[in-house]
Design a protein around this motif. Structure first.
Motif, PDB file in Angstrom:
ATOM      1  N   PRO A 109       0.704  10.258 -12.684  1.00 14.18           N
ATOM      2  CA  PRO A 109       1.031  10.106 -11.198  1.00 14.18           C
ATOM      3  C   PRO A 109       0.087   8.910 -10.758  1.00 14.18           C
ATOM      4  O   PRO A 109       0.698   8.601  -9.735  1.00 14.18           O
ATOM      5  N   SER A 110      -1.021   8.793 -11.215  1.00 18.29           N
ATOM      6  CA  SER A 110      -1.650   7.498 -10.758  1.00 18.29           C
ATOM      7  C   SER A 110      -1.440   6.317 -11.203  1.00 18.29           C
ATOM      8  O   SER A 110      -1.902   5.443 -10.697  1.00 18.29           O
ATOM      9  N   ALA A 111      -0.256   6.153 -11.976  1.00 23.74           N
ATOM     10  CA  ALA A 111       0.103   4.730 -12.381  1.00 23.74           C
ATOM     11  C   ALA A 111       0.051   3.778 -11.267  1.00 23.74           C
ATOM     12  O   ALA A 111      -0.216   2.476 -11.544  1.00 23.74           O
ATOM     13  N   ASN A 112       0.933   3.962 -10.229  1.00 25.58           N
ATOM     14  CA  ASN A 112       1.100   2.793  -9.182  1.00 25.58           C
ATOM     15  C   ASN A 112      -0.603   2.625  -8.508  1.00 25.58           C
ATOM     16  O   ASN A 112      -0.671   1.260  -8.212  1.00 25.58           O
ATOM     17  N   THR A 113      -1.341   3.454  -8.326  1.00 17.56           N
ATOM     18  CA  THR A 113      -2.825   3.008  -8.077  1.00 17.56           C
ATOM     19  C   THR A 113      -3.334   2.348  -9.123  1.00 17.56           C
ATOM     20  O   THR A 113      -4.016   1.207  -8.702  1.00 17.56           O
ATOM     21  N   VAL A 114      -3.205   2.502 -10.308  1.00 17.91           N
ATOM     22  CA  VAL A 114      -3.805   1.820 -11.285  1.00 17.91           C
ATOM     23  C   VAL A 114      -3.269   0.362 -11.338  1.00 17.91           C
ATOM     24  O   VAL A 114      -3.929  -0.716 -11.394  1.00 17.91           O
ATOM     25  N   LEU A 115      -2.037   0.302 -10.956  1.00 20.33           N
ATOM     26  CA  LEU A 115      -1.272  -0.909 -10.958  1.00 20.33           C
ATOM     27  C   LEU A 115      -1.849  -1.638  -9.925  1.00 20.33           C
ATOM     28  O   LEU A 115      -1.944  -3.054 -10.063  1.00 20.33           O
ATOM     29  N   SER A 116      -1.778  -1.301  -8.849  1.00 19.32           N
ATOM     30  CA  SER A 116      -2.233  -1.799  -7.393  1.00 19.32           C
ATOM     31  C   SER A 116      -3.733  -2.730  -7.897  1.00 19.32           C
ATOM     32  O   SER A 116      -4.114  -3.646  -7.594  1.00 19.32           O
ATOM     33  N   GLY A 127       0.786  -1.368   0.050  1.00 20.71           N
ATOM     34  CA  GLY A 127       0.144  -0.067  -0.014  1.00 20.71           C
ATOM     35  C   GLY A 127       0.744   1.169  -0.057  1.00 20.71           C
ATOM     36  O   GLY A 127       0.250   2.414   0.020  1.00 20.71           O
ATOM     37  N   ILE A 128       2.050   1.363  -0.157  1.00 21.39           N
ATOM     38  CA  ILE A 128       2.863   2.504   0.023  1.00 21.39           C
ATOM     39  C   ILE A 128       3.223   2.842  -1.547  1.00 21.39           C
ATOM     40  O   ILE A 128       4.041   2.012  -2.349  1.00 21.39           O
ATOM     41  N   HIS A 129       2.697   3.876  -2.053  1.00 20.41           N
ATOM     42  CA  HIS A 129       2.481   4.121  -3.527  1.00 20.41           C
ATOM     43  C   HIS A 129       3.507   5.000  -4.209  1.00 20.41           C
ATOM     44  O   HIS A 129       3.159   5.696  -5.197  1.00 20.41           O
ATOM     45  N   ARG A 130       4.643   5.496  -3.758  1.00 19.03           N
ATOM     46  CA  ARG A 130       5.307   6.552  -4.094  1.00 19.03           C
ATOM     47  C   ARG A 130       6.109   6.435  -5.566  1.00 19.03           C
ATOM     48  O   ARG A 130       5.428   6.934  -6.515  1.00 19.03           O
ATOM     49  N   GLU A 131       7.328   5.966  -5.315  1.00 21.08           N
ATOM     50  CA  GLU A 131       8.104   6.050  -6.648  1.00 21.08           C
ATOM     51  C   GLU A 131       7.603   4.733  -7.481  1.00 21.08           C
ATOM     52  O   GLU A 131       7.155   3.802  -7.101  1.00 21.08           O
ATOM     53  N   PRO A 132       8.144   4.846  -8.526  1.00 21.95           N
ATOM     54  CA  PRO A 132       7.947   3.720  -9.593  1.00 21.95           C
ATOM     55  C   PRO A 132       8.818   2.438  -9.274  1.00 21.95           C
ATOM     56  O   PRO A 132       9.865   2.889  -8.699  1.00 21.95           O
ATOM     57  N   VAL A 133       8.493   1.346  -9.327  1.00 24.02           N
ATOM     58  CA  VAL A 133       9.048   0.218  -8.853  1.00 24.02           C
ATOM     59  C   VAL A 133      10.227  -0.314  -9.573  1.00 24.02           C
ATOM     60  O   VAL A 133      10.394  -1.715  -9.816  1.00 24.02           O
ATOM     61  N   VAL A 134      10.777   0.453 -10.280  1.00 28.33           N
ATOM     62  CA  VAL A 134      11.794  -0.002 -11.104  1.00 28.33           C
ATOM     63  C   VAL A 134      13.111   0.758 -10.738  1.00 28.33           C
ATOM     64  O   VAL A 134      13.054   2.146 -10.421  1.00 28.33           O
ATOM     65  N   GLN A 135      14.205   0.449 -11.428  1.00 30.50           N
ATOM     66  CA  GLN A 135      15.742   1.035 -11.093  1.00 30.50           C
ATOM     67  C   GLN A 135      15.896   1.459 -12.593  1.00 30.50           C
ATOM     68  O   GLN A 135      15.918   0.472 -13.647  1.00 30.50           O
ATOM     69  N   LEU A 136      16.601   2.700 -12.810  1.00 24.27           N
ATOM     70  CA  LEU A 136      16.968   2.797 -14.170  1.00 24.27           C
ATOM     71  C   LEU A 136      18.426   2.825 -14.319  1.00 24.27           C
ATOM     72  O   LEU A 136      19.205   3.140 -13.244  1.00 24.27           O
ATOM     73  N   TYR A 137      18.807   2.220 -15.206  1.00 23.56           N
ATOM     74  CA  TYR A 137      20.234   2.065 -15.583  1.00 23.56           C
ATOM     75  C   TYR A 137      20.396   2.739 -17.153  1.00 23.56           C
ATOM     76  O   TYR A 137      19.832   2.479 -18.005  1.00 23.56           O
TER      77      TYR A 137
END
Lengths: 330, 203
Positions: B164-171, B130-140
Motif C-alpha cells: 500500500p505504500s508503493a505510491n509514497t515510495v514512488l513519490s 500529492g494525491i496518493h490513492r490508486e495506482p497510476v496505471v490503467q489495466l487492460y
C-alpha cells in the motif's frame, strides 16, 4: 546526431555545471549547437546567467541568443511567465522582428491557443516562406493536438520543399511506424529511409537495391553515422514486416552495417542473428537460403560473445544460451 | 481456471516502469512485466519489470531479443513474462494504441492472460501533486472476442498494488530524481555494459 566524443563532452560539462563548477555558458552553447532537448537544465542554468547582471553583461551580444534559448526551454517546461518575460525583453530590443514573432507564436502554442498560434505562423510564413522552423512548428502543433494525419500532410508538403532535411524524413518515418504495425505504412516508412540514404550529401552513395548488394566507398566512420542509423532503422522495419524476402534483404542491410561499423554495432550483430534464425525457420528445406551467409552469422554470434565477455560478463551466460538455442553457436 | 484473473502489482516493478516513463518524458516508452500465476487464487503476481524501449517502439527486433533473454533469465526462478507496460507520447492520449495492442497480442503467445498496463497521465499528475490513492496505471485485459478491454468499475479489484505504500515510495524516488538512473533494453543495445536489470536501483 550526437557523436560519442560530443556526448562525452556534453556530459562532462553538464556534471560540472550541476555541481557548481561553472561553465554554464559553454554547456548552453553546446546544447544549442547539437540541437538537444535539455530544457530543465537550460532553463535552470540559463536563467541563472540572465538573472545576474554581471554574468549577463559578459555575454555581450550573445545575451539575446541566450534569451531566445531560455524562452524556448521555459516553454518546454511550461514556465510560461519566464518565457513571456524573455520574449518581452527580446521584442523591446528587436521590435518588429520575425524571429521574435516566431517565439510569440510558440508561446501561443505552449498555452494551447492552437488557432491563434496557427494564425500567427501563417502570417509569419507570408514574410518568410522558407523558414524551416515555422514549417516544423505547424507539424508539431498538428501532432500535439493528436491530428496525426494533419501532421503527415504538413510534413509531406514540407519535404517537397526541403528534401534534404534528414530529421524530417526520420520524423515522417517514425509517425508512419507508430500508426500501425505490419502493413503498408511500414512500406512507406521503408521508402522514407531510402530517400534519406539518397539525400545524404556527404556520404558516398551506398547502393543497396532490394535484389543486389554493391561495393561501399568509405572515407571515415564519422561520415557514415547518419547512414548507419537509418540503415538500421530500415532493416528493423523489414524484419518487422517479415516474410522470407524481406528477411533476406534485412540480413544484407545488417551485413553492410556490420561492415561499416567494424563489427562493433550490437544491434547489427543481434540483428544478423535474429534474421538468420528467422530465415532458417521460414526456409526449411530451401538449402540455398539457409546456407547463405553461414559464416557471417557465426562470426556475429562469436563477436557478441566476445563483447559480452569483455563488457557485460554478467549477461554472458544469457547471451550464449540464446545464441546456442538459435544454433548460431556450438 | 474459473472466474477472472486478478493482478497484483509489486512495488519494485511499479516504480521501475513509472520512473522509466519519467526519464523519457517526450517519447513513448514500454516495458515487460515479469511474474507468476497463482492458480489457487487466480492471481497473477507481478514481481518485476524490465524497461524496454524509448524510441522506435513499433519495431520487432528489440522486443524479440528482450523477450528471449528475459524468458530465459527468469524461468530459472519459476517466473515468466506476464504482461506489458506502455506509456503514450502525449499527455492527453489516454488510449491503448495499435502498437501497444499488437505487442500485447505478441505477449499473449507467451502467456495467455497477460496484463497490459497503460500509464494514466492524469492520475500520475495527481500523484505528483500529492494525491496518493490508486495506482497510476490503467489495466487492460484480453476479452473473449480477443480484443483488449479496459478494466472498468471493478478495476480496483482486478488490479491492486501489493504494497500500500508503493505510491509514497514512488513519490520519494521521483523527488530524488532516481529516474535518471533507469536503464532500458535500448540503452543496453547502445552500450552493453549498461544493465537492463537495474540491480542498483533499489539498494
Amino acid at each position: 546526431m550526437v557523436g560519442v566524443a560530443e556526448e562525452a563532452e556534453l556530459n562532462r560539462l553538464e556534471n560540472q555545471v550541476d555541481n557548481g563548477g561553472g561553465g554554464a555558458w559553454e554547456y548552453l552553447t553546446l546544447v544549442r549547437k547539437l540541437k538537444l532537448r535539455r530544457s530543465e537544465k537550460v532553463l535552470k542554468h540559463g536563467l541563472a546567467i540572465l538573472d545576474d547582471p554581471k554574468s549577463r553583461s559578459k555575454l555581450g551580444t550573445e545575451e539575446w541568443t541566450l534569451y531566445e534559448q531560455v524562452a524556448i526551454a521555459a516553454m518546454d517546461c511550461q514556465s510560461l511567465d519566464v518565457a513571456k518575460d524573455c520574449i518581452k525583453t527580446l521584442s523591446k530590443r528587436f521590435p518588429g522582428s520575425n524571429r521574435v514573432g516566431r517565439l510569440e507564436a510558440m508561446l501561443l502554442e505552449a498555452k494551447g491557443s492552437w488557432s491563434d498560434a496557427e494564425k500567427a505562423y501563417t502570417r509569419l510564413l507570408e514574410d518568410s516562406p522558407l523558414d524551416q522552423v515555422i514549417h516544423k512548428r505547424r507539424v508539431a502543433m498538428a501532432k500535439a493536438q493528436g491530428n496525426i494525419s494533419g501532421a503527415v500532410e504538413c510534413l509531406n508538403k514540407y519535404l517537397e520543399i526541403f528534401m534534404a532535411d534528414h530529421d524530417a524524413w526520420r520524423e515522417l518515418g517514425e509517425i508512419y511506424v507508430s500508426l500501425q504495425m505490419c502493413d503498408t505504412m511500414y512500406k512507406q516508412a521503408a521508402f522514407c529511409y531510402e530517400e534519406l540514404i539518397l539525400c545524404q550529401p556527404t556520404v558516398p552513395l551506398y547502393h543497396l537495391a532490394y535484389a543486389e548488394a554493391s561495393e561501399i566507398i568509405l572515407s571515415s566512420l564519422g561520415d557514415c553515422q547518419y547512414f548507419i542509423i537509418f540503415a538500421l532503422y530500415k532493416l528493423q522495419v523489414l524484419y518487422t514486416l517479415g516474410g522470407l524476402e524481406n528477411l533476406i534483404t534485412a540480413k544484407k542491410y545488417y551485413a553492410s552495417t556490420i561492415d561499416l561499423t567494424g563489427g562493433k554495432n550490437t544491434r547489427a550483430l543481434f540483428g544478423i542473428c535474429l534474421c538468420s534464425h528467422a530465415i532458417s525457420q521460414l526456409a526449411k528445406g530451401r538449402s540455398k537460403e539457409e546456407k547463405e551467409g553461414l559464416e557471417l552469422q557465426s562470426l556475429a554470434a562469436q563477436a557478441l560473445v566476445k563483447d559480452h565477455k569483455q563488457k557485460a560478463p554478467t549477461k554472458l551466460p544469457l547471451v550464449s544460451s540464446m545464441l546456442k538455442n538459435m544454433k548460431l553457436l556450438s | 481456471m474459473g472466474g477472472e484473473v486478478k493482478f497484483q502489482l509489486g512495488q519494485n516493478p511499479y516504480i521501475k516502469l513509472v520512473l522509466h516513463a519519467l526519464k523519457h518524458r517526450v517519447s513513448s516508452v514500454n516495458g515487460i512485466l515479469i511474474g507468476r500465476l497463482d492458480d489457487a487464487s487466480s492471481t497473477v503476481d507481478i514481481v518485476d519489470a524490465v524497461p524496454l524501449s524509448h524510441s522506435q517502439i513499433g519495431l520487432l527486433p528489440t522486443l524479440e531479443i528482450a523477450l528471449i533473454q528475459v524468458e530465459e533469465l527468469f524461468s530459472a526462478d519459476g517466473l515468466s513474462v506476464v504482461g506489458y507496460f506502455h506509456a503514450n507520447e502525449r499527455y492527453d492520449d489516454a488510449e491503448l494504441g495499435k502498437i501497444a495492442k499488437k505487442i500485447g497480442d505478441h505477449i499473449s503467445r507467451y502467456f495467455p492472460q497477460p496484463a497490459v498496463l497503460l500509464l494514466d497521465n492524469k492520475k500520475f499528475e495527481a500523484l505528483c501533486k500529492g494525491i496518493h490513492r490508486e495506482p497510476v496505471v490503467q489495466l487492460y485485459t484480453k476479452d473473449a472476442s480477443k480484443g483488449w478491454r479496459q478494466a472498468g468499475i471493478d478495476a480496483s479489484v482486478q488490479l491492486t498494488l501489493k504494497e500500500p505504500s508503493a505510491n509514497t515510495v514512488l513519490s520519494d524516488f521521483i523527488a530524488t530524481e532516481k529516474y535518471e538512473e533507469i536503464v532500458d533494453f535500448d540503452d543496453y543495445l547502445d552500450d552493453i555494459s549498461k544493465d537492463w536489470l537495474n540491480p542498483r536501483l533499489f539498494k
